[in-house]
Design an enzyme around this catalytic site. Structure first.
Site, mmCIF file in Angstrom:
data_model
loop_
_atom_site.group_PDB
_atom_site.id
_atom_site.type_symbol
_atom_site.label_atom_id
_atom_site.label_comp_id
_atom_site.label_asym_id
_atom_site.label_seq_id
_atom_site.Cartn_x
_atom_site.Cartn_y
_atom_site.Cartn_z
ATOM 1 N N GLU A 126 0.853 -1.188 0.000
ATOM 2 C CA GLU A 126 0.000 0.000 0.000
ATOM 3 C C GLU A 126 0.894 1.244 0.000
ATOM 4 O O GLU A 126 1.861 1.289 0.752
ATOM 5 C CB GLU A 126 -0.896 0.028 1.240
ATOM 6 C CG GLU A 126 -1.934 1.143 1.149
ATOM 7 C CD GLU A 126 -2.895 1.166 2.339
ATOM 8 O OE1 GLU A 126 -2.770 0.326 3.244
ATOM 9 O OE2 GLU A 126 -3.754 2.041 2.345
ATOM 10 N N ALA A 267 2.347 0.025 10.720
ATOM 11 C CA ALA A 267 2.029 -1.366 10.441
ATOM 12 C C ALA A 267 1.166 -1.439 9.192
ATOM 13 O O ALA A 267 0.729 -0.405 8.684
ATOM 14 C CB ALA A 267 1.270 -1.984 11.609
ATOM 15 N N GLU A 269 -2.046 -3.804 7.215
ATOM 16 C CA GLU A 269 -3.134 -4.749 7.479
ATOM 17 C C GLU A 269 -3.281 -5.874 6.456
ATOM 18 O O GLU A 269 -4.378 -6.440 6.324
ATOM 19 C CB GLU A 269 -4.450 -3.967 7.543
ATOM 20 C CG GLU A 269 -4.935 -3.380 6.192
ATOM 21 C CD GLU A 269 -4.581 -1.916 5.972
ATOM 22 O OE1 GLU A 269 -3.590 -1.441 6.571
ATOM 23 O OE2 GLU A 269 -5.285 -1.255 5.182
ATOM 24 N N HIS A 302 -5.982 -1.568 15.495
ATOM 25 C CA HIS A 302 -6.246 -0.881 14.225
ATOM 26 C C HIS A 302 -6.094 -1.838 13.031
ATOM 27 O O HIS A 302 -6.994 -1.945 12.191
ATOM 28 C CB HIS A 302 -5.292 0.310 14.092
ATOM 29 C CG HIS A 302 -5.481 1.109 12.848
ATOM 30 N ND1 HIS A 302 -6.235 2.250 12.801
ATOM 31 C CD2 HIS A 302 -5.007 0.923 11.588
ATOM 32 C CE1 HIS A 302 -6.222 2.736 11.580
ATOM 33 N NE2 HIS A 302 -5.473 1.952 10.812
ATOM 34 N N GLU A 303 -4.974 -2.539 12.985
ATOM 35 C CA GLU A 303 -4.746 -3.429 11.825
ATOM 36 C C GLU A 303 -5.751 -4.575 11.834
ATOM 37 O O GLU A 303 -6.241 -4.994 10.794
ATOM 38 C CB GLU A 303 -3.320 -3.968 11.802
ATOM 39 C CG GLU A 303 -2.217 -2.898 11.853
ATOM 40 C CD GLU A 303 -2.392 -1.737 10.903
ATOM 41 O OE1 GLU A 303 -2.967 -1.922 9.818
ATOM 42 O OE2 GLU A 303 -1.951 -0.618 11.249
ATOM 43 N N HIS A 306 -9.097 -3.458 10.489
ATOM 44 C CA HIS A 306 -9.101 -3.314 9.031
ATOM 45 C C HIS A 306 -9.616 -4.577 8.336
ATOM 46 O O HIS A 306 -10.025 -4.510 7.181
ATOM 47 C CB HIS A 306 -7.687 -3.035 8.510
ATOM 48 C CG HIS A 306 -7.342 -1.582 8.368
ATOM 49 N ND1 HIS A 306 -8.187 -0.658 7.810
ATOM 50 C CD2 HIS A 306 -6.209 -0.892 8.686
ATOM 51 C CE1 HIS A 306 -7.588 0.536 7.798
ATOM 52 N NE2 HIS A 306 -6.392 0.414 8.331
HETATM 53 N N1 B3K Z 1 -2.818 1.070 5.701
HETATM 54 C C1 B3K Z 1 -1.495 1.219 6.247
HETATM 55 C C2 B3K Z 1 -0.798 2.459 5.810
HETATM 56 C C3 B3K Z 1 -0.155 2.353 4.494
HETATM 57 C C4 B3K Z 1 0.681 3.576 4.214
HETATM 58 C C5 B3K Z 1 1.215 3.590 2.844
HETATM 59 N N2 B3K Z 1 2.185 4.642 2.651
HETATM 60 C C6 B3K Z 1 -1.498 1.195 7.734
HETATM 61 C C7 B3K Z 1 -2.769 1.541 8.381
HETATM 62 O O1 B3K Z 1 -3.298 2.619 8.277
HETATM 63 O O2 B3K Z 1 -3.303 0.687 9.029
HETATM 64 ZN ZN ZN Z 2 -5.203 2.008 8.854
#
Ligand code: B3K
Ligand code: ZN
Length: 874
Positions: A126, A267, A269, A302-303, A306
């Site tokens: 990501e 981190a 997800e 949080h992760e 997701h």
């Molecule tokens: N979704 C990832 C963040 C990705 C960042 C890319 N530069 C972590 C999070 O927000 O859970």
């Molecule tokens: Zn996130």
């Protein structure tokens, strides 16, 4: 930047230009043959035309060597490599696409795509990192089922991991082995992950509410097993909490978390295989502070959250990022609040909003929570998308109530599970499930900036009537001149002189305490108000706005003691402090004395001595706003005056309250360490007392004694940071002792690097430069770099903004180095430069010159380009 001819213009993308993909990919079968410098990736995709008549397919690719391209098993000559990837032509309606690429993980210092961290391999895809692995439709609305086979040397990489379930494995000649994984849930490629390495594994399991047995595995560097337990407990707590509060259950038989040392963010997800910055996994009492423990709980949560809000329902395009991030931050904030102290969590979240998020709104990168234009997507993982995004979700929660909100969530999940959705889809589900009209509310998604809400009140004693007039105004922000009135949930409460709540009513009808502010100016009328009330407003920070009201000291002191909810009491204390910080900044600038009335000191004394209050909350009450937050109140920032005033107010409180602080400091001593919330709370207050007492005559003695007696990192760090802030003599030996003890452990040394960065001493920059030679420091590691460089540039304003420009030149040196090695990290560190317009003319000119130097770099990365360009734009 028309006068910067050597800057290539990277192209921008606009939200309005979204079109659905012409082709989709239903399945992808990947084989990775892992080698440090020449990894081979074979990707076999099943592709289907979506738009009739379209026969060319554009694939994204970055830094790839193409080795093979076949359609339906036959070599295909109709393609060309473009600046952005591949263009394949003359395609049939449905076909199998085989692409073989070669990549160099060892040379990948950007930490995006497949790279080496320590001894192992890992990925970060990501937002757009999958295109550094293979040519693909690297966009979140292409959802495919992934099968992944990983081949590597068995001795070096005994664990080979990817998303989903392990379906096969085997041995090969020459010491290599392989494992194949299959993820049953179609997903966008940004959720793909691969890890290969040698680890210690902490194992546990969880039975979901409907009876699924889930294996839980946390992979850490060898020797770190005793630091993984808190992460495991947090994971189990997250799984249970999501079932209980949101009715959402885990959907695979295995959940893996891998901790790596080289990671650009907190981190990621990835489905079934979260990859974590080791900072958010590893903790034991000797190495981690209470704040670290709470951070791990929040990020693990949080992760995990997701998995539904992000993975099962993903984003249609990256402009919708807040759909998953704002919502998931809201969920992790609620998780932490349900498990720990709700007021303390709220206070800390609001501090982030009022400090760095409001600052972002005022800067050149200001954007709505759903941006309209993006050059580099990684630049939009911002406080606005995340934290303000969460506040927008929270406002809906306030307007709908828990039951209405959960009904909305249920409908959202029913409608959009397995798809890529938009922010509009979310709001529509909330609206339809609750019947609450959110039409004007939607503006929060497209309008940027922080609204200013001015409130005036009027009491008519004869008519027993109370009038509250609310005006809202949002000033123009970068790229968005015209603003409209927003729908602001404005939570109020009225108190009589005894502190009793006055019921809100008019003409015999009850009025809800959350007022719907929807116009530029509105008056709310309440009757049956039998005495002049005291009003508490924007309770719980019910909207992300700046509140302006002419409170008297007396009213604020009253609210500090009588407001029913703790957040409002804290907020009244902050408003009182703000009044005196502002007036004293003006005084210092005029060469006058700092004035802080006895009554105000007494109000803080009252809070300190209130035994009914949670000690963690008292610690927050006694924490002044940061220099950066105060800077955010001004159009012309005087870093020196702000620093002087905050320092003097702290000194004043320390002197006036010394007896009480001393007594409380000693009474809160604990005999053993636990991370139970009551114990954390006591340490928080005790260490807040220590920070004040460090400024008094007993400072040297108390701080030295605490460092020597400490049996946990929280108390050690509290002593060291008190010594650092107060510039005590013991600072030197403590810093030396700590470095001797922890040089081998970069993660622990980060705490030491932070103190070097924040060192208030006049020669702080020399120290920082010297510290860069420390054996534990490396510019290649984002945690180390952030700890030292960001803490100096972003959190040591007086030294960074030294009038000779030395701090500015230092930042440019760092940015120039990182521009080529890790642009994403560089782009985070450049932030202090973006605010240059808020400083005096000399400093402005110096910072502008540095920005121009950066703009002149031949190979300026798009990450920096986007920010530098916007900052220099008039
Ligand atoms: N979704 C990832 C963040 C990705 C960042 C890319 N530069 C972590 C999070 O927000 O859970
Ligand atoms: Zn996130």
């Amino acid at each position: 930047m028309a006068d910067q001819p050597n800057v290539a213009q990277p192209t921008a993308k606009y939200r309005a230009d979204y079109t659905a993909p012409d082709f989709t990919i239903t399945d992808i079968d990947l084989v990775f043959d892992l080698q440090d410098t020449a990894t081979r990736v074979v990707a076999v995709s099943q592709v289907k035309q979506q738009t009739q008549g379209v026969t060319s397919l554009e694939l994204d690719g970055d830094d790839l060597v193409l080795r093979r391209l076949e359609i339906n098993g036959e070599s295909w000559p109709h393609y060309e490599e473009t600046a952005e990837g591949l263009l394949i032509r003359q395609l049939p309606e449905a076909f199998e696409l085989t692409i073989e690429t070669e990549i160099n993980p060892e040379a990948n210092t950007a930490l995006e795509g497949l790279y080496k961290s320590g001894g192992g391999f890992c990925t970060q895809c990501e937002a757009e990192g999958f295109r550094r692995i293979t040519f693909y439709q690297d966009r979140p609305d292409v959802l495919a089922r992934f099968t992944t086979k990983v081949i590597a040397d068995k001795a070096k990489y005994p664990y080979l991991l990817s998303n989903g379930n392990k379906v096969a494995s085997g041995e090969l000649d020459n010491g290599r082995h392989w494992v194949q994984w299959q993820d049953p849930y179609p997903k966008p490629c940004y959720l793909f992950a691969l890890v290969a390495g040698d680890f210690d594994v902490l194992r546990d399991n969880y039975k979901t509410v409907s009876g699924r047995d889930v294996a839980l595995e946390i992979f850490v560097d060898k020797g770190n097993l005793d630091r993984a337990e808190h992460a495991m407990q947090s994971l189990i707590n997250s799984m249970k909490w999501d079932e209980e509060r949101f009715g959402l259950e885990y959907d695979l038989d295995i959940y893996m978390v891998v901790a790596v040392d080289f990671f650009n963010m907190g981190a990621m997800e990835n489905k079934g295989l979260n990859i974590f910055n080791s900072k958010y996994v590893l903790a034991n009492p000797a190495t981690a502070t209470d704040t670290d423990y709470l951070g791990i709980e929040a990020v693990i949560g949080h992760e995990y959250f997701h998995n539904w809000t992000g993975n099962r329902i993903t984003c249609r395009d990256w402009f919708q990022l807040s759909l998953k991030e704002g919502l998931t931050v809201f969920r992790d904030q609620e998780f932490s609040s349900d498990l720990g102290s709700r007021p303390v969590n709220r206070i800390n979240n609001v501090r982030v909003m009022r400090g760095p998020q409001f600052a972002e709104d005022r800067g050149p990168m200001s954007h709505p929570i759903r941006p309209e234009k993006v050059i580099e997507m990684n630049n939009f993982y911002t406080l606005t998308v995340y934290e303000k995004g969460s506040e927008v979700i929270r406002m809906m929660h306030t307007l709908l109530g828990e039951a209405g909100f959960q009904a909305g969530m249920k409908l959202y999940v029913e409608r959009h599970d397995g798809t890529a959705a938009t922010c509009d889809d979310f709001v529509l589900a909330m609206e339809e499930a609750s019947g609450v009209d959110l039409s004007q509310f939607r503006l929060w998604y497209s309008q940027s900036g922080t609204p200013l809400v001015k409130v005036s009140t009027e009491y008519d004693a004869d008519a027993k009537r109370y009038l509250v007039t609310v005006q809202q105004h949002t000033a123009p922000t970068a790229g968005q001149a015209d603003k409209q009135p927003l729908h602001i949930p404005f939570d109020i409460e009225l108190y009589d002189s005894k502190g009793q709540v006055i019921e809100l009513q008019r003409n015999g009808e009850k009025i809800h305490h959350v007022l719907n502010v929807t116009e530029s100016e509105q008056t709310f009328e309440f009757d049956q108000v039998h005495e002049q009330p005291v009003i508490s407003m924007l309770r719980e920070f019910s909207a992300p706005v700046v509140l302006e009201h002419d409170y008297s000291d007396q009213e604020l002191v009253f609210l500090m003691t009588h407001a029913r909810n703790e957040f409002a009491r804290w907020d009244a204390g902050q408003m009182l402090l703000a009044k005196y910080i502002r007036s004293n900044v003006a005084a210092v600038q005029a060469g006058e004395e700092v004035v802080f009335p006895e009554t105000v000191v007494d109000a803080f004394r009252g809070a300190l001595l209130d035994e009914k209050l949670d000690p963690a909350f008292i610690a927050e009450m006694l924490t002044l706003p940061s220099e950066n937050e105060v800077a955010g109140w001004y159009d012309l920032v005087d870093v020196d005056a702000i620093h002087a005033v905050l320092g003097q107010l702290e000194m004043l409180l320390a002197t006036e309250l010394e007896d009480e602080l001393t007594a409380i400091y000693h009474s809160l001593k604990q005999t053993s360490y636990s991370i139970e919330h009551g114990a954390i709370a006591k340490r928080a207050l005790r260490n807040r007392c220590l920070a004040y007492l460090a400024l008094t005559a007993q400072g040297e003695k108390l701080v030295s004694a605490q460092y020597e007696a400490a049996d946990n990192m929280t108390d050690t760090m509290a002593a060291m940071s008190a010594a650092n802030e107060a510039q005590l003599a013991c600072r030197e030996w403590q810093m030396a002792d700590f470095s001797d003890k922890w040089t081998h452990d970069g993660l622990v040394m980060d705490k030491w690097f932070i103190l070097q960065g924040k060192n208030p001493a006049a020669n702080a920059l020399d120290n920082v430069r010297e510290t860069m030679q420390h054996p534990a420091f490396s510019l290649k590691n984002p945690n180390r770099t952030r700890s030292l460089v960001a803490s100096f540039c972003a959190n040591n304003p007086v030294r960074f903004h030294a009038k000779d420009g030395s701090g500015y030149r230092f930042l440019t040196e760092i940015l120039t180095a990182l521009n080529t090695s890790n642009p994403q990290l560089a782009s985070r560190l450049i932030e202090p430069f973006l605010k240059y317009r808020l400083y005096d003319e000399e400093r402005q000119a110096l910072m502008r010159a540095e920005l121009e130097k950066l703009a002149g770099l031949d190979n300026l990365a798009r990450d920096l380009f986007e920010k530098v360009e916007k900052a220099l734009e008039q």
